[in-house]
Structures are given as structure tokens and as C-alpha cells.
Design an enzyme around this catalytic site. Structure first.
Site, PDB file in Angstrom:
ATOM      1  N   TRP A  75       0.893  -1.160   0.000  1.00 38.10           N
ATOM      2  CA  TRP A  75       0.000   0.000   0.000  1.00 38.10           C
ATOM      3  C   TRP A  75       0.926   1.202   0.000  1.00 38.10           C
ATOM      4  O   TRP A  75       1.622   1.455   0.981  1.00 38.10           O
ATOM      5  CB  TRP A  75      -0.885  -0.039   1.248  1.00 38.10           C
ATOM      6  CG  TRP A  75      -1.975   0.971   1.262  1.00 38.10           C
ATOM      7  CD1 TRP A  75      -3.223   0.842   0.720  1.00 38.10           C
ATOM      8  CD2 TRP A  75      -1.958   2.264   1.885  1.00 38.10           C
ATOM      9  NE1 TRP A  75      -3.965   1.973   0.956  1.00 38.10           N
ATOM     10  CE2 TRP A  75      -3.213   2.857   1.664  1.00 38.10           C
ATOM     11  CE3 TRP A  75      -0.995   2.984   2.596  1.00 38.10           C
ATOM     12  CZ2 TRP A  75      -3.538   4.131   2.140  1.00 38.10           C
ATOM     13  CZ3 TRP A  75      -1.309   4.240   3.066  1.00 38.10           C
ATOM     14  CH2 TRP A  75      -2.571   4.802   2.834  1.00 38.10           C
ATOM     15  N   GLU A 487     -21.594   7.520  10.876  1.00 39.41           N
ATOM     16  CA  GLU A 487     -21.187   6.194  10.408  1.00 39.41           C
ATOM     17  C   GLU A 487     -21.873   5.856   9.078  1.00 39.41           C
ATOM     18  O   GLU A 487     -21.248   5.308   8.168  1.00 39.41           O
ATOM     19  CB  GLU A 487     -21.499   5.149  11.497  1.00 39.41           C
ATOM     20  CG  GLU A 487     -21.246   3.703  11.131  1.00 39.41           C
ATOM     21  CD  GLU A 487     -19.803   3.382  10.736  1.00 39.41           C
ATOM     22  OE1 GLU A 487     -18.903   4.209  10.882  1.00 39.41           O
ATOM     23  OE2 GLU A 487     -19.604   2.265  10.226  1.00 39.41           O
ATOM     24  N   GLU A 494     -17.070   5.547   1.594  1.00 44.15           N
ATOM     25  CA  GLU A 494     -15.908   4.695   1.357  1.00 44.15           C
ATOM     26  C   GLU A 494     -16.138   3.616   0.318  1.00 44.15           C
ATOM     27  O   GLU A 494     -15.201   3.225  -0.365  1.00 44.15           O
ATOM     28  CB  GLU A 494     -15.316   4.137   2.651  1.00 44.15           C
ATOM     29  CG  GLU A 494     -16.189   3.246   3.456  1.00 44.15           C
ATOM     30  CD  GLU A 494     -15.518   2.810   4.768  1.00 44.15           C
ATOM     31  OE1 GLU A 494     -14.298   2.904   4.912  1.00 44.15           O
ATOM     32  OE2 GLU A 494     -16.251   2.356   5.657  1.00 44.15           O
TER      33      GLU A 494
HETATM   34  O1  M6R Z   1      -8.966  -1.268  13.051  1.00 45.13           O
HETATM   35  P1  M6R Z   1      -9.513   0.035  13.521  1.00 45.13           P
HETATM   36  O2  M6R Z   1     -10.876  -0.082  14.102  1.00 45.13           O
HETATM   37  O3  M6R Z   1      -8.583   0.758  14.445  1.00 45.13           O
HETATM   38  O4  M6R Z   1      -9.633   0.904  12.208  1.00 45.13           O
HETATM   39  C1  M6R Z   1     -10.038   2.241  12.248  1.00 45.13           C
HETATM   40  C2  M6R Z   1     -10.423   2.720  10.884  1.00 45.13           C
HETATM   41  O5  M6R Z   1      -9.357   2.623  10.002  1.00 45.13           O
HETATM   42  C3  M6R Z   1     -11.617   1.950  10.313  1.00 45.13           C
HETATM   43  O6  M6R Z   1     -12.701   1.966  11.173  1.00 45.13           O
HETATM   44  C4  M6R Z   1     -12.027   2.558   8.962  1.00 45.13           C
HETATM   45  O7  M6R Z   1     -12.555   3.826   9.150  1.00 45.13           O
HETATM   46  C5  M6R Z   1     -13.009   1.627   8.241  1.00 45.13           C
HETATM   47  N1  M6R Z   1     -12.671   1.555   6.852  1.00 45.13           N
HETATM   48  C6  M6R Z   1     -14.408   2.068   8.318  1.00 45.13           C
HETATM   49  O8  M6R Z   1     -15.279   1.278   7.604  1.00 45.13           O
END
Ligand code: M6R
Length: 614
Positions: A75, A487, A494
Site C-alpha cells: 500500500w 457512520e 468509502e
Molecule cells: O482497526 P480500527 O478499528 O482501528 O480501524 C479504524 C479505521 O481505520 C476503520 O474503522 C475505517 O474507518 C473503516 N474503513 C471504516 O469502515
């Protein structure tokens, strides 16, 4: 984010590595590559921009033999996605190859020094600096690869999980970690390594989670050896994986995201199991009783998280404030860590993260520890960094979430935060026991309510067709429904790439109301709660400006039903439980809009499942 796989043993490494890369695809990437030591002693590196399937096509006519190899999904951070910047990276003499997840912050200084010493670079990546540095040390000091890695890592500032192989020592991989995840799988006469357990689980359940500053000697002939940067051996702590292959497959659904949305009745059941007694009268949540004094004496609770987990945390704030009467702040971990926060040992910091590996959240935890705060972690991935770096905590137990857009983890996080708030409220006596018991009884019915909500699938799929080509969406909610609006908007953005904004409904008139016209759909989350009459006004305000309203309401709704253009009726539950129910139709709406637009919902562009770099 970047994913690493490694194999050493008697099978064909290429097959295992490619399968492993497919398992890691969900993390998000833009190029892939593999390095193999062939039986004739050649070190072959193949890489390709794009999907793992591109790499497979590229390798069709190549020599992919050999029992030792490393592979990577990249990435992009330093340098565009390209074949050249893809990993593995070779040393200039092509004696060693390396894959890396993380960022080398001082790469520029190291690179300049290496260039001055005659090194030539092929790529724009920070990673190539590491492989060149290791090889420089190895050849100039005439030392082993292990010693060279150790010395090189002492010079590196940044985060890394690395795996390195050497042409002339084909039975061993040297791997190391600092702030980026790395798991080693132990088989019979073979070993595996990966960024998470998903590529390993079908071969072995015995795993070792490598700790920060540890270097692993992963060999086909010797037992696993771990050392630290001072060359001292550290303990090899073998754990048993609680993961099954079926959890990593789509199980008949076209996408992981849809599977995960539909899994929610059972994931919520798993999340509640053992934590709420049969009658709902006792809440048991790990880490709370042991740290009772910390929660009871907390002058403040700060919740740190990112993305969807931040939205769940905002609901957590409302829950803890309502039930426990403790002041709560919710911080984006990425902002918190650089905001010079005022923290001390009377603060309790709760870190919420699905992956348990989000770099910013981990940095926030470290700051909290340094300030003397007590840190409680809520995560989904067993053995990930957050549970290992917090004072106590709990898991949401919703099983692996593969879809990049978080769904079942969100409802699991909200459920755990609800249970946490209830457990603290009970200890604190801040809420009448009968009220807590009533919520407890309703919590036991939540899986069934979510199941009923999922029966709205066809209605929502039809509705999605009307809005597929909208350019903008507004999501409004108040109280507990405000984070749900945030949310809902994030989910749509996204995966469908439609601009969507979540807003507190009453704030609309301070700005966003200017956007409303017949072209812009507004999703209003308006369950049966104490702000219902207020949000009816907000619906009226949108309608008065010819906006189109999709309302999520509770069964039995009387008023909004008559004003909104489209109504989705969900089971009526106590106010504090509404987010778990109202978020489900929003997940489905985003999913179907993205599908109608032909988007890759499981792997949306530019996104990574596990954000392990800053
Ligand atoms: O693994 P995490 O919960 O720490 O990740 C946080 C965010 O990267 C994650 O919630 C991201 O916003 C998602 N793509 C949402 O769908």
C-alpha cells in the site's frame, strides 16, 4: 495496509505465498510481489502493480520453484504504486531480498549516507534503504544476515515488520518487528510468517506473536529462535489460534461485506455470550472488576479511536455519561497524539480498534501510559497489538472482519461499550438497578431485533436504485443517532465514492441547510427516543426546502411516516440500544448503492483495512 507472508519448508513456497497474499488482500494494497530461493540456488524476485492475480499472470512462465520465499502486498506510502516500487526489494548485489510493512522515518539520511558509499537505488521507497543497509553491513563487516539485520535495525527510526531471505542460506528467513504486526506459524519441519494469522491458519494453529524489537530466526530445520536487538534470547510464547478457515470465506455471499452485515445476529450473540446472564440481570465484562478502582475513581474517561471505531466511541461517550455520570471525551487518535493532551494517573483511556493494529491508536496508548493513565483496550483481533499494550481490556468477539468497510465490528464495539457502561454503572450505583435490568433484558433480544431488521433487505435494495446516481448525501441524527449518521455517511463514502456528510440534525440550520434541494437526499435517523419531537422539526425543515427524505424510524412511528418520502421501520428498542439497530439499514443502503454503481465493495480504492502507518 501492506501485508507480508513468508514460508520455509518442504512444500512449494510459491503456492503458499500466493494463497497467503490472497488472504491478505482485504488489508488493501496496490501492488504485489514474491521472492523465492530456487533449488538451483537462484534468488528470484517477481513483482507487479495491481492485484495479486496480475502477479500470478506475470509469474506463469517464470521459475517459481523453491521451498523458501517471502511475499508482499504493498500500500503505497513512499513512491507511486508501480512494479519498481513493489516489494520484495533486492540488495544491489541481488544476494538478499526483503519485504517490509511500515515506514522508515529516517530513510533519507540513511539513503544519502549509502549513496555516498557508492550504493545505487532502484526505487523511490523507504524500504529499499533497509535492504541496502543490511547488505552493506553484511558485506562490509563480513557478518551473518542475522547480525546485519540486528545492526541495521539499531540505526532505523520508524515502524517495521520485515522478512529477509538470503540466496546462500535458503533454509532460513530472518524477520523482525517494531510497531507493525508479525505472526509466526509453527508447523512440522516448516514455518510460516505473516502480518496476521489469516494466511497461516490453514496450515497450523500454533503461532507466536513477535513483540516489538524482537528478531526471529525462522528456519525449516531449527526451532524458532527470538532475540532482541542486544542479542539476548527472548521467550518463544506459543499460542493457539482461535480462527477457522470458514470464517475467512464468503460462505455463499457475493461479498464479505454482505456476509458480515448478515452475520450480525450471530456476531452480536457471540459478543453478548457469557457477559449478560440469562435474565439480563448481571453484566460481566472482562477487565472491569479487576480495575474497579480505576473506573470508579476516574476523574475522566478519554476514548481514542479512528474511523468507524471513533463513531462507536462517540456512542460510548453518550452511554458512559448517561449511565455512569463520568465525564467522557472522545478523540481521534491521530489528533490526540499531537495535541499535547493534559493527562494524568486519574484518567482512564479506552482505546477502541477493530484490528488492534491502528498505528495512531497505538501511539495514543503509548502517550497515555507515559502520562500514567490507566489504559483499557477494546478490539476484535485476538493477539493484536492493542490488547498486548493495554492494562486490561476485552474483545468484541465478532470473528474476522474482511470487508474493508466495517459493519459487524461497529455493532460489536457499540455492544461492548454498552456493556462496559452498564458494568461501571452497576459498580458505581449511578443508575437504578431496575433500569439496568430492563436494558439487560432487551440486550438479550438484540440479535433477534437485528435479524428482523435484516428482513428489510429487499426494501432497501429497491430503495437504493432510486438514489444510486445522487452526487451528495446528507445524514442527520440527534443524540445517540448523531454518531449513527456519521457512520452511515462514512459507509456510503468509502464504498460508493459518493460524497456524504453526517451532521447533528439541529446543526443543519447553521450551514448545511443551504445544500438542500430536490437533488440531494437526506437520510434522517429518527428512532423512538427523547429527541423524537425535535427531529420531526428537522424533517419538516428539509421537506420545506423540497429535499428528499429517507427516514429510519421505529415501528409504530406516527409522524415522520407521513412527512418523509421513504421510511424504513426498524424494531423499537430502548434509546441507548437504537444505534445497533438503526445502523444496519444504513449498512445495507451503502452496500446496494455501491453495488449498483459497480464498485468493489470489499476492497474500495485507496483504503486499507488495517492502517498500520501514520
Ligand atoms: O482497526 P480500527 O478499528 O482501528 O480501524 C479504524 C479505521 O481505520 C476503520 O474503522 C475505517 O474507518 C473503516 N474503513 C471504516 O469502515
Amino acid at each position: 495496509m501492506c501485508g507480508i507472508v513468508g514460508y520455509v519448508g518442504n512444500r512449494n513456497a510459491y503456492d503458499i505465498l500466493i494463497k497467503g497474499l490472497h488472504r491478505l488482500e482485504y488489508r488493501g494494497y496496490d501492488s504485489a510481489g514474491v521472492a523465492l530461493v530456487s533449488p538451483s540456488g537462484k534468488l528470484n524476485v517477481y513483482k507487479s502493480r495491481g492485484k495479486v492475480s496480475n502477479l500470478e499472470d506475470y509469474c506463469k512462465d517464470k521459475d517459481t520453484t523453491g521451498g523458501t520465499g517471502i511475499a508482499h502486498t504493498r500500500w503505497a506510502t513512499h513512491g507511486e504504486p508501480s512494479d519498481r516500487n513493489a516489494h520484495p526489494h533486492f540488495s544491489e548485489d541481488e544476494e538478499i531480498a526483503l519485504v517490509h510493512n511500515g515506514t522508515i522515518e529516517n530513510y533519507k539520511v540513511l539513503k544519502d549516507a549509502l549513496i555516498q558509499n557508492g550504493c545505487k537505488f532502484q526505487s523511490e521507497t523507504d524500504t529499499e534503504v533497509l535492504v541496502q543497509l543490511i547488505e552493506y553491513i553484511r558485506t562490509h563487516n563480513d557478518c551473518s544476515l542475522l547480525d546485519a539485520v540486528k545492526e541495521a535495525l539499531k540505526q532505523v527510526v520508524g515502524a517495521y515488520a520485515i522478512a529477509v531471505i538470503e540466496k546462500n542460506n535458503p533454509d532460513t528467513i530472518i524477520a523482525a518487528r517494531k510497531s507493525s504486526p508479525l505472526v509466526i506459524g509453527i508447523g512440522e519441519g516448516e514455518m510460516f510468517l505473516a502480518s496476521d494469522a489469516t494466511p497461516i491458519v490453514e496450515y497450523t494453529k500454533d503461532v507466536v506473536y513477535v513483540k516489538d524489537n524482537e528478531i526471529a530466526v525462522v528456519s525449516k530445520t531449527e526451532p524458532l529462535k527470538l532475540i532482541n536487538l542486544n542479542n539476548e534470547e527472548t521467550k518463544v510464547d506459543v499460542k493457539t489460534l482461535q480462527l477457522s478457515i470458514s470464517q475467512l470465506e464468503k460462505g455463499g455471499y457475493p461479498h464479505f461485506m454482505l456476509k458480515e452485515i448478515f452475520e450480525q445476529p450471530s456476531t452480536l450473540r457471540d459478543c453478548i455470550r457469557g457477559r449478560v446472564t440469562e435474565e439480563g440481570k448481571k453484566i460481566i465484562i472482562s477487565g472491569v472488576l479487576d480495575s474497579k478502582e480505576k473506573f470508579l475513581n476516574a476523574k475522566r474517561i478519554i476514548i481514542v479511536a479512528c474511523g468507524t471505531s471513533w463513531h462507536a466511541s462517540l456512542i460510548g461517550k453518550y452511554l458512559i455519561q448517561d449511565m455512569c455520570r463520568i465525564p467522557v471525551e472522545v478523540e481521534y487518535a491521530s489528533e490526540f497524539r499531537y495535541s499535547n493532551p493534559v493527562l494524568d494517573d486519574r484518567d482512564v483511556v479506552i482505546a477502541v480498534s477493530q484490528s488492534g493494529e491502528t498505528a495512531d491508536t497505538l501511539a495514543a496508548i503509548q502517550m497515555a501510559h507515559e502520562a500514567g493513565a490507566y489504559v483499557y483496550g477494546i478490539s476484535n483481533v485476538v493477539g493484536s497489538s492493542i490488547p498486548r499494550n493495554t492494562d486490561s481490556g476485552t474483545y468484541i468477539h465478532v470473528g474476522p472482519e474482511i470487508g474493508v468497510a466495517s459493519t459487524k465490528a461497529f455493532t460489536g464495539q457499540v455492544m461492548v461499550l454498552t456493556l462496559l457502561a452498564m458494568a461501571i454503572a452497576e459498580l458505581k450505583g449511578s443508575m437504578p438497578k431496575e433500569e439496568l435490568d430492563k436494558i439487560g433484558e432487551e440486550i438479550l433480544k438484540i440479535p433477534e431485533y437485528v435479524k428482523q431488521t435484516l428482513e428489510l433487505n429487499d426494501q432497501i435494495e429497491r430503495l437504493s436504485l432510486i438514489f444510486t446516481y445522487a452526487h451528495n448525501f446528507l445524514y442527520l441524527g440527534r443524540g445517540y443517532s448523531y454518531p449513527v449518521a456519521l457512520e452511515g455517511a462514512l459507509k456510503l463514502k468509502e464504498i460508493s465514492y459518493i460524497h456524504a456528510e453526517g451532521y447533528p440534525a439541529a446543526e443543519m440550520k447553521h450551514g448545511p441547510i443551504a445544500l438542500i434541494d430536490a437533488e440531494m437526499p437526506t437520510v434522517i435517523i429518527a428512532p423512538n427516543d427523547h429527541l423524537y419531537e425535535k427531529i420531526v422539526n428537522n424533517v419538516q425543515q428539509v421537506k420545506a426546502r423540497h429535499g428528499s427524505v429517507i427516514a429510519i424510524v421505529s415501528e409504530g412511528d406516527k409522524e415522520i411516516k407521513n412527512i418523509a418520502d421513504h421510511v424504513i421501520e426498524v424494531p423499537d428498542v430502548p434509546e441507548c440500544l437504537t444505534p445497533i439497530i438503526t445502523s444496519v439499514p444504513l449498512q445495507l443502503l451503502s452496500y446496494y448503492i455501491a453495488i449498483n454503481k459497480g464498485k468493489d465493495v470489499d476492497m474500495p480504492r485507496n483504503l486499507a483495512k488495517s492502517v498500520t502507518v501514520e
